[in-house]
Structures are given as structure tokens and as C-alpha cells.
Design a protein around this motif. Sequence first.
Motif, PDB file in Angstrom:
ATOM      1  N   GLU A   1       0.806  -1.222   0.000  1.00  0.00           N
ATOM      2  CA  GLU A   1       0.000   0.000   0.000  1.00  0.00           C
ATOM      3  C   GLU A   1       0.842   1.276   0.000  1.00  0.00           C
ATOM      4  O   GLU A   1       0.573   2.187  -0.789  1.00  0.00           O
ATOM      5  CB  GLU A   1      -0.964  -0.003   1.179  1.00  0.00           C
ATOM      6  CG  GLU A   1      -1.846   1.218   1.205  1.00  0.00           C
ATOM      7  CD  GLU A   1      -2.706   1.289   2.451  1.00  0.00           C
ATOM      8  OE1 GLU A   1      -3.024   2.429   2.838  1.00  0.00           O
ATOM      9  OE2 GLU A   1      -3.074   0.254   3.019  1.00  0.00           O
TER      10      GLU A   1
ATOM     11  N   ASN B   1       0.748   4.330  -2.822  1.00  0.00           N
ATOM     12  CA  ASN B   1       0.449   5.689  -2.374  1.00  0.00           C
ATOM     13  C   ASN B   1       1.565   6.648  -2.769  1.00  0.00           C
ATOM     14  O   ASN B   1       1.315   7.731  -3.290  1.00  0.00           O
ATOM     15  CB  ASN B   1       0.246   5.691  -0.855  1.00  0.00           C
ATOM     16  CG  ASN B   1      -0.302   6.993  -0.351  1.00  0.00           C
ATOM     17  OD1 ASN B   1      -1.224   7.545  -0.928  1.00  0.00           O
ATOM     18  ND2 ASN B   1       0.267   7.491   0.720  1.00  0.00           N
TER      19      ASN B   1
ATOM     20  N   THR C   1      -3.933  13.512  -1.676  1.00  0.00           N
ATOM     21  CA  THR C   1      -4.233  12.490  -0.673  1.00  0.00           C
ATOM     22  C   THR C   1      -5.527  11.763  -1.014  1.00  0.00           C
ATOM     23  O   THR C   1      -5.579  10.528  -1.000  1.00  0.00           O
ATOM     24  CB  THR C   1      -4.359  13.133   0.725  1.00  0.00           C
ATOM     25  OG1 THR C   1      -3.135  13.797   1.021  1.00  0.00           O
ATOM     26  CG2 THR C   1      -4.646  12.102   1.780  1.00  0.00           C
TER      27      THR C   1
ATOM     28  N   SER D   1      -5.032   9.638  -4.232  1.00  0.00           N
ATOM     29  CA  SER D   1      -4.246   8.409  -4.102  1.00  0.00           C
ATOM     30  C   SER D   1      -4.997   7.325  -3.350  1.00  0.00           C
ATOM     31  O   SER D   1      -4.667   6.141  -3.460  1.00  0.00           O
ATOM     32  CB  SER D   1      -2.923   8.704  -3.391  1.00  0.00           C
ATOM     33  OG  SER D   1      -3.131   9.008  -2.029  1.00  0.00           O
ATOM     34  N   THR D   2      -5.997   7.707  -2.598  1.00  0.00           N
ATOM     35  CA  THR D   2      -6.722   6.754  -1.759  1.00  0.00           C
ATOM     36  C   THR D   2      -7.331   5.592  -2.538  1.00  0.00           C
ATOM     37  O   THR D   2      -7.126   4.434  -2.167  1.00  0.00           O
ATOM     38  CB  THR D   2      -7.795   7.472  -0.928  1.00  0.00           C
ATOM     39  OG1 THR D   2      -7.131   8.351  -0.031  1.00  0.00           O
ATOM     40  CG2 THR D   2      -8.655   6.503  -0.145  1.00  0.00           C
TER      41      THR D   2
ATOM     42  N   LYS E   1      -4.373   3.201  -3.648  1.00  0.00           N
ATOM     43  CA  LYS E   1      -3.702   2.441  -2.594  1.00  0.00           C
ATOM     44  C   LYS E   1      -4.652   1.448  -1.938  1.00  0.00           C
ATOM     45  O   LYS E   1      -4.245   0.336  -1.602  1.00  0.00           O
ATOM     46  CB  LYS E   1      -3.050   3.357  -1.572  1.00  0.00           C
ATOM     47  CG  LYS E   1      -3.995   4.054  -0.636  1.00  0.00           C
ATOM     48  CD  LYS E   1      -3.231   4.914   0.352  1.00  0.00           C
ATOM     49  CE  LYS E   1      -4.188   5.552   1.338  1.00  0.00           C
ATOM     50  NZ  LYS E   1      -3.504   6.316   2.349  1.00  0.00           N
TER      51      LYS E   1
ATOM     52  N   SER F   1     -11.941   3.641   1.224  1.00  0.00           N
ATOM     53  CA  SER F   1     -11.734   4.875   0.463  1.00  0.00           C
ATOM     54  C   SER F   1     -12.651   5.988   0.956  1.00  0.00           C
ATOM     55  O   SER F   1     -12.235   7.136   1.082  1.00  0.00           O
ATOM     56  CB  SER F   1     -11.980   4.632  -1.031  1.00  0.00           C
ATOM     57  OG  SER F   1     -11.038   3.721  -1.541  1.00  0.00           O
TER      58      SER F   1
END
Length: 108
Positions: free
Chosen positions: A14, A18, A38, A41-42, A45, A79
Motif C-alpha cells: 500500500e 500511495n 491524498t 491516491s486513496t 492504494k 476509500s
Amino acid sequence: MRLPVTSFLAYRVEPFANSAVLSRYQAGTHGRCAWIGTIGSTPIKQRFDSLVFLTGTFIGTVAGEGLVRTMAMAWLVKSSYEALATPFTSLEVNALSESKGSTRTTTG
């Protein structure tokens, strides 16, 4: 034995996913609006995390369709949580930065 192994692998995979997404975002925006990176990218990842952990743990014990449905639900829940928590995390990071005299913010 599969559970601890797949848990560890997902834990290791993960951050790489990320980092790859965030580094591309930061290169393109010169670090502005970090919260967008952020949140962006959630999904990626969490997709890797769910894929590695759930597939490795449950393959052969859960039917294919059930496994895919479980992965999709896990991805959606994780997410969504992170997207909802990001503003609060940004507020906390900004408050800590200000208390240390740093001018860097996560909002802009």
C-alpha cells in the motif's frame, strides 16, 4: 498462516502505491493542494491493499463472485472513510505545523 502473510504483504504494498501516486501529483502541481493528492491516491492504494490482502487470504475458500464483491465493498468503505477523514487530518497537521512555527500547510 495465510492471514499474517497477506496482511504483511498488503501493509508493505500500500505505501508504495500511495507514494507513486503522490509523487506524480506533487511533481505536476509543485505540492499545492496536498489534500487533493491524498484523496486522489486513496482509491489506488486501497485497491492494492484490498487486492493483495483479500485475494491472498480468501482465494480458494470464497467463490470468485463473492470475493470480487467483498473486495469492492472493502475498497469502497476504506476509500470513503479516508476521503471523509482527510479534512480533519489536514486541520490537525496544520495546527501541529503552526505550533512548531512551520508555514507549510496541507490546504494550499
